[in-house]
Motif scaffolding. Sequence first.
Motif, short mmCIF file in Angstrom:
data_model
loop_
_atom_site.label_atom_id
_atom_site.label_comp_id
_atom_site.label_asym_id
_atom_site.label_seq_id
_atom_site.Cartn_x
_atom_site.Cartn_y
_atom_site.Cartn_z
N THR A 26 -7.74 114.91 71.16
CA THR A 26 -7.21 114.99 72.51
C THR A 26 -7.99 116.08 73.25
N TYR A 37 -3.11 106.95 70.23
CA TYR A 37 -1.96 106.90 71.13
C TYR A 37 -2.34 106.25 72.46
N ILE A 96 2.32 111.58 75.84
CA ILE A 96 1.01 111.45 76.45
C ILE A 96 1.11 111.72 77.95
N TYR A 152 -2.92 113.48 74.57
CA TYR A 152 -1.70 113.72 73.80
C TYR A 152 -1.37 115.21 73.82
N THR A 170 6.23 109.34 70.97
CA THR A 170 5.19 108.50 71.55
C THR A 170 4.76 107.45 70.52
#
Length: 410
Positions: free
Chosen positions: A368, A230, A276, A292, A300
């Motif tokens: 993340t 992402y 995000i 994220y 996203t």
Amino acid sequence: MDFALELLTATLVSPWVYLLIAVAAALDSLVPIVPSETLLITAATFAATGQPHPAGLVLAAASGALLGDLAAHLVGRFAATGVGRWRRWSRVAKLLDSAHSAFSHRGGTVLIAGRFVPGGRSLATIGSGLLGFPVRAFLLWDGIGSLAWALYSTGIGLIGGTLFEDRPLLGVAVGIGIALAITGSAELVRRLLSLRQRRRTRHRPRFGNLQTRDVIMEEMSQTHVWYVSYGSNMARDRLACYLQGGRPPGAMVTYPGARDGTLPQAEAGIDLPGTIYFAGESKVWGGGMAFYDHSVPGPTPAKAYLITAEQFADVAAQEMNRPPEPDSPLERLVFDLPAGSSHSVGPGGYETLLVLDHADGVPMVTFTAAHGSADTEHTQPQEPYLAMLRTGTAEVRAASGLRLPAAAQV
């Protein structure tokens, strides 16, 4: 004619001939119309009589070629800042992907082979810069290629000069003819092999049958993952630095690369249900890093890459500014955890594994921070990082490939 021959002879036996050869060899990398090989063969033909010295010609040609190739490599690195925009043209994107594949499978030997392929020298040297090929590795492989080319061209000239010692111009013609014949034959063989491969591919079914496809996906479900990015890794050139080593445009860190530098087998653009946010201080870009948060409504944009679990663990390690090492717990967790689950393997920013979903039995995973968007102070990202995100987002919109299921909310 006699005057021209005397003038040519005087030039070639002068010490200035070494500088002429070096300059021509250097310019040829950026300006391919410079006849550096012809000049070197001509000088080597006269060297059969003792002047100029063959060793001096080899040294001058190899040094000049390496210097010119380094300049072309640096031009490629400078131009890499805009490479994402160039991918809007399909031919440019195809060329860059071919270069990625070539350097992935054959590494620095591409720089050696490119010297003996028409137009290949500039493509290999500039392309290595565009792809962020490490400078030290470039100097090593290109140095070998430059020396091989100098020895090859000087040797051909010496053969012509030895056969026609009393008729140097004929010796030059023979030497150039030998070089053209060798190059032409190699190019003809390459084209024939390429044509044969295209014909095979054209008549080969994509998966053979559904049973074969099921076997392939079953095997991949035990070794491969869909790595869902992402952040900046949405840009394929950025991800390539994690897999093959190199420094992304605008970054302050050079990556060692993964243990397996193979590029992703497939990619696809998807939407994640969360969003995000930016926090912390990036050692790569300065400013905030993208994380994220699945609990905040999205969607996203994200890019899914089909890579091995080992590669995924190596990417995660480099995200945490650590060298890739064997036996990472992520390599096992990606297969052990059910879809919709998360697991933290450490306190670091990217040490929380998310198993988002499965596609044909292959886990869709990302990483993340353990904290959420509301649990930490947000920081402003720097422009080079944002530029990489924009490049990746544009690629997501244009990405074609497998249709992946919407990622499950964890």
